[in-house]
Design a protein around this motif. Structure first.
Motif, PDB file in Angstrom:
ATOM      1  N   PRO A   1      -3.594   0.855   4.630  1.00 27.27           N
ATOM      2  CA  PRO A   1      -3.951  -0.265   3.532  1.00 27.27           C
ATOM      3  C   PRO A   1      -5.075  -0.857   3.563  1.00 27.27           C
ATOM      4  CG  PRO A   1      -1.788   0.239   5.320  1.00 27.27           C
ATOM      5  CD  PRO A   1      -2.875   1.034   5.854  1.00 27.27           C
TER       6      PRO A   1
ATOM      7  N   PRO B   1      -2.875   6.491  -4.879  1.00 27.94           N
ATOM      8  CA  PRO B   1      -4.129   6.463  -3.415  1.00 27.94           C
ATOM      9  C   PRO B   1      -5.201   5.968  -4.350  1.00 27.94           C
ATOM     10  CG  PRO B   1      -3.169   8.794  -3.044  1.00 27.94           C
ATOM     11  CD  PRO B   1      -2.070   7.745  -3.881  1.00 27.94           C
TER      12      PRO B   1
ATOM     13  N   ASN C   1      -3.913   1.818  -1.434  1.00 26.69           N
ATOM     14  CA  ASN C   1      -3.887   3.012  -0.288  1.00 26.69           C
ATOM     15  C   ASN C   1      -5.730   4.229  -0.418  1.00 26.69           C
ATOM     16  OD1 ASN C   1      -3.420   5.240   0.923  1.00 26.69           O
ATOM     17  ND2 ASN C   1      -1.230   5.672  -0.539  1.00 26.69           N
TER      18      ASN C   1
ATOM     19  N   ALA D   1       1.472  -1.112   0.146  1.00 24.12           N
ATOM     20  CA  ALA D   1       0.045   0.235  -0.117  1.00 24.12           C
ATOM     21  C   ALA D   1       0.957   0.919  -0.501  1.00 24.12           C
ATOM     22  CB  ALA D   1      -0.542   0.159   1.546  1.00 24.12           C
TER      23      ALA D   1
END
Length: 247
Positions: free
Chosen positions: A183, A110, A178, A105
């Motif tokens: 995570p 993101p 993410n 992650a």
């Protein structure tokens, strides 16, 4: 003749008497004075009742003897499946525990959008998350026809996959995401042989096809076993989370 009649009568009586004696008295009693002794007769004739096999050997037969041989099992080689573009085969690559999820992650872009593994409604839930006869089911089984494409639920990094289809999960892929700095990992199992399209370390995007629906591993129908877990490695029911984020 003066005496013809009496003489013929005597002769006739003598003949009748002789016939009576012949038919009523055993022949042996006439030829063996003192009567017939069967025991003595058998003893005297005993030598005539023997049989000589002429020295022939008689084979011995063991009626109760037998032997059982258990055949030696022939090892069956594990199926080998290439892992996307990596060329790796016959192994579990990467890792799919909490530590691997957190590390992956940290490398992932993101995630801002989310998608179902079957975004076009091709599947329905078979076994849900939770207890069942075989034990605790750590994900949900999403039933779909053989070969139906399976998609990544979000942007992420591939952290694990299997190139051997004989394990419980068969051919699988795990992806680290993410989500708001936390995570989150998704895992997909039982892919079709030869269908995995990603490799360890690949960055994937939301809705990207990663493999095709199969029934490798411990599976009795075509489906994808789908799991979600975090940095603690604990699996949780993915359905409420997916409904909240993917609609």
């Amino acid at each position: 003749m003066k005496y013809g009649g009496p003489v013929l009568g005597v002769i006739a009586m003598t003949f009748v008497f002789g016939v009576a004696i012949a038919t009523s008295v055993p022949a042996a009693s006439l030829s063996a004075p003192g009567g017939f002794d069967a025991v003595q007769y058998a003893a005297e004739r005993g030598a005539d009742q023997t049989y000589d096999a002429g020295g022939l050997a008689v084979p011995e037969v063991d009626r109760d003897g037998y032997a059982v041989q258990t055949p030696t099992p022939t090892p069956t080689p594990k199926p080998v499946q290439s892992a996307g573009s990596s060329g790796a085969s016959g192994a579990d690559l990467g890792g799919y525990g909490g530590a691997q999820c957190a590390a992956g992650a940290a490398e992932a872009t993101p995630a801002t959008t989310f998608s179902w593994p079957y975004p076009n409604g091709e599947s329905h839930v078979g076994d849900p998350f939770g207890w069942r006869a075989e034990g605790f089911h750590k994900g949900v089984d999403m039933l779909a026809p053989e070969g139906t494409p399976v998609h990544s639920i979000a942007d992420g990094v591939v952290i694990a996959l299997s190139t051997g289809s004989s394990g419980t999960g068969g051919l699988y892929v795990s992806i680290a995401h993410n989500v708001d700095g936390q995570p989150l990992c998704s895992m997909y199992m039982h892919f079709l042989e030869g269908s995995i399209l990603v490799n360890i370390g690949d960055h994937v995007t939301t809705g990207q096809v990663i493999a095709a629906t199969g029934e490798t591993g411990n599976a009795t129908a075509f489906h994808t076993h789908f799991e979600l877990y975090g940095a603690d490695g604990l699996r949780f029911d993915p359905m409420p989370w997916m409904q909240a984020h993917a609609g």
